[in-house]
Design an enzyme around this catalytic site. Structure first.
Site, PDB file in Angstrom:
ATOM      1  CD  GLU A  53      44.678  39.822  37.338  1.00  0.00           C
ATOM      2  OE1 GLU A  53      43.538  39.684  36.864  1.00  0.00           O
ATOM      3  OE2 GLU A  53      44.931  39.719  38.572  1.00  0.00           O
ATOM      4  CG  PHE A 115      31.765  46.489  36.929  1.00  0.00           C
ATOM      5  CD1 PHE A 115      31.827  46.316  38.306  1.00  0.00           C
ATOM      6  CD2 PHE A 115      32.075  45.399  36.121  1.00  0.00           C
ATOM      7  CE1 PHE A 115      32.181  45.102  38.861  1.00  0.00           C
ATOM      8  CE2 PHE A 115      32.422  44.178  36.670  1.00  0.00           C
ATOM      9  CZ  PHE A 115      32.473  44.031  38.046  1.00  0.00           C
ATOM     10  CD  GLN A 116      36.085  43.850  36.672  1.00  0.00           C
ATOM     11  OE1 GLN A 116      36.109  43.544  35.483  1.00  0.00           O
ATOM     12  NE2 GLN A 116      36.358  42.966  37.632  1.00  0.00           N
ATOM     13  CE  LYS A 165      33.187  43.508  26.364  1.00  0.00           C
ATOM     14  NZ  LYS A 165      32.335  43.037  27.483  1.00  0.00           N
ATOM     15  CG  MET A 484      67.611  41.094  54.020  1.00  0.00           C
ATOM     16  SD  MET A 484      69.337  40.576  54.257  1.00  0.00           S
ATOM     17  CE  MET A 484      69.706  39.810  52.690  1.00  0.00           C
TER      18      MET A 484
END
Length: 587
Positions: A53, A115-116, A165, A484
């Site tokens: 993502e 969940f999630q 959802k 760097m």
């Protein structure tokens, strides 16, 4: 379509189509499967399946930065949303318009540790311009249209729309944007004419003026860059650009002083320090530009043009604040300059340019390419020479030394051609950003100037590049260090290179081949031109592994905590006072 029953998912997609969206970058999961089902059943929107993502948001950033459109991201709940946080923060810092659609557990489960589940709106509140949790399908269309309005309006930025959802499964009726009354968000675009006249008067009377311009010029649209170029040439004054502003003014123009800031040019930084009138156009006086604040341009009057009122006087007190869109303000400044027949003090201006030319004579970007080791500056310079006259070229970068060398040695003549992570300095940005640029411009040459430590952070997006046959070119300056970090360890920590040596990197040629791309390698200076020519001739993805000097440092450099006139031009220079942890700005 009026009063036709649709699912929330279908309403969402209709919103996107009516907002002129054609591509979405995303990754499916349980909470967003109804949306993906709706995507399957339509042909108006193209979905690009990323591999993580964070890559989706960076790809949308590259897409948005190169097109001027809003980039769109679709991720699932929980880890899908939390993986997007770095990209959202990056977009907020660099003012990139993104709408990120995140899945969420059904409304009746929110707060139950389902969940999630994650508190997406809570997590993203500090790293977005605004965010929404949609609780009913009746609010869906209005919220999505408002999200686009907020993302692109004023100072652009990322907006999150959290979608439970059950909301995207519920039946509802679509409402088009012209039938929706949005909540009031009306940024000021026209500048105050009294302030603009005051600014023009200050400019006309100045003896040592300078234009200091940033990414806000590019965000304002192509007209802003054209107006800036017109106004700078009209005055005859010098102009310098920030890292995010490169391309807003033509790099080949004799009035351009180069980039300013920590790794900017000697002439740009000293002009900023010694000027008597500074016009800040679409920039925000960040720490990489100002250096030591109480010694920043101590004798100057400061004019600040910005659409974001919160940026005015945030870091540096200014004398003439002008809140408004850059293009509108510059247009008014040009009109007033001409109508009042403003004329610069030509004698003073001639002396100012004489001083600037003396600083330019230092040739602060000089380097020596000799022996069998490739200097990174040489590699980028040869890439620039090989591509500068091509029609359609876009450059992205990762973050680190290679990023600064690219800014120094690759010249940009127009806006929206340079994509880099400025404010957040996000390693792993360049490859997915290049992917997004290539999706937006399928026939263009898109090159990610990369470092090996940075590109490996999102290397999984090579799989996306393979799936969609995107001919992205990765021009990899491989010094086997976090360059760097190593440079700062040399300066600050006595050369104790703790955990900055990357001694287990893959064979990038074989890695490219494993993703169906072409791998090339250059190990000596004589190999570079041939490698570039071959890379440009290949009509598919390429990783060009250029083995460069492992210990080369990036100069010029303003030591952290120092003023603009305390620049180090090379390894032979030493800071006037030791760099300490107290004075160090995070790299």
């Amino acid at each position: 379509m009026a009063n036709q029953q649709m699912t929330g998912s279908e309403i969402l997609l209709k919103c996107l189509v009516d907002q002129d969206v054609t591509e979405i970058f995303g990754y499916p999961g349980g909470a967003v499967l109804p949306i993906y089902d709706a995507i399957f059943n339509q042909n108006a929107l193209r979905h690009i399946l990323v591999r993580q993502e964070a890559g989706a948001v960076h790809a949308a950033e590259g897409y948005a930065r190169s097109t001027g459109k809003v980039g769109v991201v679709l991720v699932t709940s929980g880890p899908g949303a939390t993986n997007a946080v770095t990209g959202l923060t990056d977009a907020l810092m660099d003012s990139i318009p993104i709408v990120c659609l995140t899945g969420q557990v059904p409304t009746h489960l929110i707060g139950n540790d389902a969940f999630q589940e994650a508190d997406t709106t809570g997590i993203t509140r500090p790293c977005t311009k605004h965010n929404y949790l949609v609780k009913t399908v009746d609010d869906l269309a209005r919220t999505v249209h408002e999200a686009f309005h907020v993302a692109r309006g004023g100072r652009p930025g990322p907006v999150v729309v959290d979608l439970p959802k059950d909301v995207v499964q519920a039946p509802g009726v679509y409402t088009p944007p012209n039938k929706i009354k949005l909540k009031r968000y009306d940024p000021q675009v026209k500048g105050d004419l009294k302030a603009i006249k005051q600014a023009v008067e200050l400019l006309a009377k100045s003896k040592k003026p300078v234009f200091y311009c940033g990414g806000g010029v590019i965000n304002s649209g192509p007209a802003a860059s054209q107006l800036l170029t017109q106004f700078v040439r009209l005055t005859g004054y010098p102009c310098t650009l920030t890292l995010m502003g490169l391309g807003a003014y033509p790099a080949s123009d004799p009035q351009f002083l180069g980039m300013l800031g920590m790794h900017g040019t000697y002439e740009a930084n000293l002009a900023m320090h010694d000027c008597d009138v500074m016009v800040c156009v679409g920039a925000r006086f960040d720490d990489r530009i100002t250096g030591k604040l109480d010694e920043f341009s101590p004798g100057s009057k400061k004019i600040h043009i910005d659409i974001d009122p919160s940026s005015i006087n945030k870091n540096v007190r200014v004398d003439v604040p002008i809140i408004g869109d850059v293009a509108h303000v510059l247009e008014d400044m040009i009109k007033i300059w001409k109508s009042e027949q403003a004329k610069p003090d030509q004698k003073a201006l001639k002396g100012w340019w004489k001083q600037i030319d003396e600083w330019r004579a230092k040739d602060c970007l000089k380097y020596t390419q000799k022996g069998d080791v490739i200097k990174p500056q040489y590699a980028i310079q040869r890439l620039y020479e090989a591509t500068r006259n091509l029609d359609d070229v876009f450059i992205t970068t990762e973050v680190g030394q290679h990023q600064m060398w690219a800014a120094q040695f690759y010249g940009f003549e127009e806006p929206n051609r340079w994509m880099t992570s400025g404010g957040l300095g996000t390693m792993g940005y360049g490859l997915p950003s290049a992917m997004g640029v290539q999706v937006a411009h399928p026939d263009a040459l898109v090159i990610d100037i990369a470092g090996e430590a940075s590109v490996i952070m999102n290397i999984q997006e090579m799989s996306t590049i393979a799936q969609y046959r995107l001919p992205v070119k990765v021009f990899l300056l491989n010094n086997e260090y976090m360059g760097m970090v190593r440079q700062w360890q040399e300066l600050l920590h006595g050369g104790r290179y703790a955990e900055s040596y990357m001694d287990s990197m893959p064979d990038f040629v074989k890695l490219a081949e494993s993703f169906g791309a072409v791998g090339l390698r250059a190990e000596k200076p004589g190999d570079v031109d041939g490698l570039i020519k071959e890379m440009l001739a290949i009509d598919k993805a390429v990783i060009a592994d250029v083995k460069v000097d492992k210990l080369e440092n990036c100069f010029p450099m303003i030591p952290a905590g120092s003023a603009h006139n305390k620049m180090l031009l090379g390894p032979e220079d030493k800071a006037e006072k030791p760099v300490t942890e107290d004075s160090m700005v995070l790299v």
